[in-house]
Design an enzyme around this catalytic site. Structure first.
Site, PDB file in Angstrom:
ATOM      1  N   LYS A 279     -28.514  31.341  -6.011  1.00  0.00           N
ATOM      2  CA  LYS A 279     -29.388  32.490  -6.214  1.00  0.00           C
ATOM      3  C   LYS A 279     -30.815  32.009  -6.434  1.00  0.00           C
ATOM      4  O   LYS A 279     -31.036  30.844  -6.796  1.00  0.00           O
ATOM      5  CB  LYS A 279     -28.935  33.256  -7.463  1.00  0.00           C
ATOM      6  N   ARG A 353     -14.882  38.023  -5.992  1.00  0.00           N
ATOM      7  CA  ARG A 353     -13.698  38.441  -5.233  1.00  0.00           C
ATOM      8  C   ARG A 353     -12.678  37.308  -5.142  1.00  0.00           C
ATOM      9  O   ARG A 353     -11.483  37.549  -5.081  1.00  0.00           O
ATOM     10  CB  ARG A 353     -14.129  38.956  -3.853  1.00  0.00           C
TER      11      ARG A 353
HETATM   12  N1  BES Z   1     -22.440  38.623  -9.582  1.00  0.00           N
HETATM   13  C1  BES Z   1     -22.966  38.986  -8.319  1.00  0.00           C
HETATM   14  C2  BES Z   1     -23.234  40.480  -8.172  1.00  0.00           C
HETATM   15  C3  BES Z   1     -24.239  41.084  -9.122  1.00  0.00           C
HETATM   16  C4  BES Z   1     -25.533  41.300  -8.703  1.00  0.00           C
HETATM   17  C5  BES Z   1     -23.868  41.473 -10.385  1.00  0.00           C
HETATM   18  C6  BES Z   1     -26.442  41.881  -9.564  1.00  0.00           C
HETATM   19  C7  BES Z   1     -24.788  42.053 -11.240  1.00  0.00           C
HETATM   20  C8  BES Z   1     -26.067  42.262 -10.828  1.00  0.00           C
HETATM   21  C9  BES Z   1     -22.001  38.562  -7.203  1.00  0.00           C
HETATM   22  O1  BES Z   1     -21.210  37.461  -7.477  1.00  0.00           O
HETATM   23  C10 BES Z   1     -22.827  38.242  -6.013  1.00  0.00           C
HETATM   24  O2  BES Z   1     -23.598  37.337  -6.091  1.00  0.00           O
HETATM   25  N2  BES Z   1     -22.640  39.005  -4.935  1.00  0.00           N
HETATM   26  C11 BES Z   1     -23.372  38.817  -3.760  1.00  0.00           C
HETATM   27  C12 BES Z   1     -22.404  38.933  -2.603  1.00  0.00           C
HETATM   28  C13 BES Z   1     -22.966  38.509  -1.304  1.00  0.00           C
HETATM   29  C14 BES Z   1     -23.198  37.027  -1.266  1.00  0.00           C
HETATM   30  C15 BES Z   1     -21.998  38.912  -0.210  1.00  0.00           C
HETATM   31  C16 BES Z   1     -24.433  39.916  -3.685  1.00  0.00           C
HETATM   32  O3  BES Z   1     -24.174  41.021  -4.134  1.00  0.00           O
HETATM   33  O4  BES Z   1     -25.523  39.612  -3.232  1.00  0.00           O
HETATM   34 ZN    ZN Z   2     -22.181  35.619  -6.985  1.00  0.00          ZN
END
Ligand code: BES
Ligand code: ZN
Ligand code: ZN
Length: 501
Positions: A279, A353
Site C-alpha cells: 500500500k 479473502r
Molecule cells: N484491508 C483492505 C481493505 C480496506 C480498505 C479496509 C480501506 C479498510 C479501509 C484489503 O485487504 C485490501 O487491501 N483490499 C484491496 C483489494 C484489491 C487489491 C483487490 C482494495 O480494496 O484495494
Molecule cells: Zn489488503
C-alpha cells in the site's frame, strides 16, 4: 478523560438528594410539552420561561442547558427534545442517551426524568437510553498519560446516573442484557483502536482466550496445527511476518444440546501493509483496524456469553499480520487452501479473502452450522459503493439476508444488499490455478464476495463488508471513537430476534 458511569433506575428520584441533585434532565416534545416531573425539579417554573426566551422547541436531539434557579434541588437543568413522541424509534432512545451524555460536562450526579405528556415510556426504551449513554462515554485513552486539559487522569471519578421511570423494574431487567452488549461493543472498539505493535495475532488470540472466564470454550490453533489442517491460504498471508498466525475458535453453548450452532467468522488482519503489493504511505495507519471483523465476532461472543443467550454460537477468527520480509508471499504464488482448491495470489493486498477462505471452510466443515455470517474490512470498493453509513451485505440465502437487514434497521447498524452471480464469479477464473484472488477493475467488493462464496459449501451464508462502517466512520450520538464496534449490536440483535429459545 474517561469517567466511569453507573446507571441505576428508580421509580422516584433518590430521597435526600437535596441540593446535590447535580444535573437534572427533562424531556420535551416538539410542541414544547414537558413531563409532569418538571414540577419537582423546577418549582418556580423557570424552565418554561427559559424555553420561551430561547425559542426552544423540543425538536429531536435539540438541547437547552439552564443554570437551575435557587429553589431547585438541581444545579443545572438540561431539557432535551424528543420530537414527535409517536415516531420515536427504539434506537432514537439510544441516541437521546448519547446526546444527554455529551452534555454531562463536569456533573458527577445526573437525574434523568423519563416522562412526557401523553406518552408512555417503557423499560425497553429506558434501557436503550442507558446503553446510549454508556456507548457515547467510550474513550480510547489508555495510552494517554495526561488528559486533554493537561491534568492527570488518576482521579477521573464516577458519574452516577439515575433514570427516573415508572417502568424501573422492567428497565433494570432489560438493562442487564443491554449492558452485556455494551461490554461487547466496548471490547470490539478497544481491539480495533489498539495499535498493531501492541495487538498482533498472538496478543489478539490471548484476548479471545480471556472469554473462557465467561464460560466460552476457546481453542487456539497454532501455525503448526493450521498447517496440518492444510490452511495454506491463510498461512501464505502470514508468512511475511515474524509475529505468527493463530485461529481462535470460541464456542458459547447456551442452547439445546445437539442443536446446530449459528456461526460467525471474522477477518483478523492485525496490520495490513499490503505485503509485496504494498500500500502507499498515506492512511496506511488505518490498517491497524483491519481486524475489525474479528473484533466484532469477539465482542459478539462476549455479549452472548455475558447475557447468557439461549443459543449455541460459534465464533471463528483468523489472525495474521500481512507484512513483508524476505519470506513474504509474492504476486503469482499459488497456494492450496484447506478446501483443496488452489489460488493464484495475483495481489498480496487482497489478503483478507485468503484468510477467510480457510476460516469459512473450517467452520462449515467442522460445525455444519445453521448459517455462517462473516465480517471483514474486506475492500476499499465497498466504501466507494456505499460510503460509511451502510455495510455491504452479500448472501446466498434470502431469509438470512432479510433477517440481517431487519436487525440493521432496529440497531441502526445498517446493511445494504449487493448482488452475487455467475457473471461475477467468472472474473476470478485463473489461467494457472482454480481461481485467482483478484478480478478486474470493476465491482471489486462483489468479486471479493464471490471469492468467499467458493468456500462456504451449501451453508446459508452472509458476508458483511464493514471496511466503511467499522473504521473512521462519521461520529454520531452513540459513537465518537475511530473504531465504531460495528457488527456487535447488529448480530446480537439477529440472534436475539431469530435464534434464541
Ligand atoms: N484491508 C483492505 C481493505 C480496506 C480498505 C479496509 C480501506 C479498510 C479501509 C484489503 O485487504 C485490501 O487491501 N483490499 C484491496 C483489494 C484489491 C487489491 C483487490 C482494495 O480494496 O484495494
Ligand atoms: Zn489488503
Ligand atoms: Zn486487508
Amino acid at each position: 478523560m474517561s469517567r466511569k458511569i453507573e446507571v441505576t433506575f428508580s421509580r422516584s428520584p433518590k430521597a435526600g438528594s437535596g441540593a446535590s441533585m447535580g444535573l437534572a434532565v427533562l424531556l420535551a416534545t416538539e410542541d414544547g410539552g414537558i413531563g409532569e416531573a418538571a414540577a419537582s425539579v423546577d418549582p418556580a417554573n423557570s424552565v418554561e420561561r427559559a424555553m420561551r426566551v430561547a425559542e426552544f422547541k423540543g425538536r429531536a436531539m435539540a438541547t437547552l442547558d439552564i443554570l437551575a434557579p435557587a429553589e431547585s434541588p438541581a444545579n443545572r437543568i438540561l431539557v432535551i427534545g424528543v420530537g414527535d413522541p409517536r415516531t420515536v424509534t427504539e434506537h432514537d432512545w439510544a441516541r437521546l442517551g448519547g446526546q444527554i451524555c455529551a452534555k454531562f460536562d463536569k456533573a458527577t450526579k445526573v437525574t434523568i426524568y423519563l416522562s412526557l405528556p401523553g406518552a408512555e415510556i417503557g423499560g425497553a426504551q429506558a434501557a436503550e437510553m442507558a446503553m446510549g449513554i454508556l456507548l457515547r462515554a467510550y474513550r480510547f485513552d489508555r495510552h494517554k498519560t495526561k488528559s486533554d486539559d493537561g491534568e492527570n487522569d488518576a482521579d477521573a471519578g464516577t458519574v452516577k446516573v439515575t433514570i427516573v421511570t415508572p417502568a424501573a423494574a422492567a428497565a433494570k431487567k432489560a438493562f442487564e442484557d443491554a449492558e452485556a452488549v455494551v461490554g461487547g461493543v466496548t471490547l470490539a472498539r478497544d481491539l480495533v483502536n489498539e495499535p498493531a505493535n501492541v495487538l498482533g495475532p498472538l496478543e489478539f488470540a490471548a484476548k479471545a482466550k480471556e472469554l473462557s472466564k465467561l464460560g466460552v470454550k476457546v481453542e487456539i490453533l497454532t501455525e503448526k496445527e493450521m498447517k496440518k489442517l492444510g490452511m495454506g491460504s491463510l498461512l501464505g498471508v502470514a508468512q511475511g511476518s515474524p509475529r505468527g498466525a493463530r485461529m481462535a475458535i470460541m464456542r458459547w453453548d447456551g442452547g439445546k444440546a445437539r442443536e446446530k450452532p449459528v456461526a460467525f467468522v471474522g477477518k483478523g488482519v492485525t496490520f495490513d501493509t499490503g505485503g509485496n503489493s504494498m500500500k502507499t504511505a498515506s492512511g496506511m495507519e488505518d490498517m491497524k483496524g483491519d481486524m475489525g471483523g474479528a473484533a466484532a465476532v469477539t465482542g459478539l461472543m462476549y455479549a452472548l456469553a455475558t447475557r447468557k443467550a439461549k443459543t449455541n454460537a460459534v465464533g471463528i477468527i483468523g489472525l495474521v499480520e500481512n507484512a513483508v520480509d524476505g519470506h513474504a508471499q509474492r504476486p503469482g504464488d499459488i497456494v492450496t487452501s484447506m478446501s483443496g482448491q488452489t489460488i493464484e495470489v495475483l495481489n498480496t493486498d487482497a489478503e483478507g479473502r485468503l484468510v477467510l477462505a480457510d476460516a469459512l471452510w473450517y467452520c462449515a466443515d467442522r460445525f455444519q452450522p445453521k448459517f455462517m455470517v462473516n465480517l471483514a474490512t474486506l475492500t476499499g470498493a465497498i466504501i466507494v459503493a456505499l460510503g460509511q453509513h451502510y455495510a455491504g451485505l452479500f448472501s446466498n440465502n434470502d431469509e438470512l439476508a432479510d433477517r440481517l437487514a431487519a436487525a440493521g434497521v432496529a440497531t441502526a447498524e445498517r446493511v445494504w444488499r449487493m448482488p452475487l452471480g455467475p457473471e461475477y464469479d467468472k472474473l476470478i477464473e485463473s489461467r494457472n490455478a482454480d481461481m485467482k484472488n483478484i478480478g478486474g477493475r470493476h465491482g471489486g467488493a462483489i468479486i471479493a464476495a464471490q471469492f468467499l462464496q467458493r468456500f462456504v459449501k451449501d451453508t446459508p451464508w452472509a458476508h458483511l463488508d464493514i471496511a466503511g462502517t467499522a473504521l473512521g466512520a462519521p461520529a454520531n450520538e452513540i459513537n465518537q471513537s475511530w473504531a465504531s464496534g460495528f457488527g456487535v449490536r447488529l448480530l446480537d440483535r439477529l440472534v436475539r430476534d431469530n435464534y434464541e429459545g
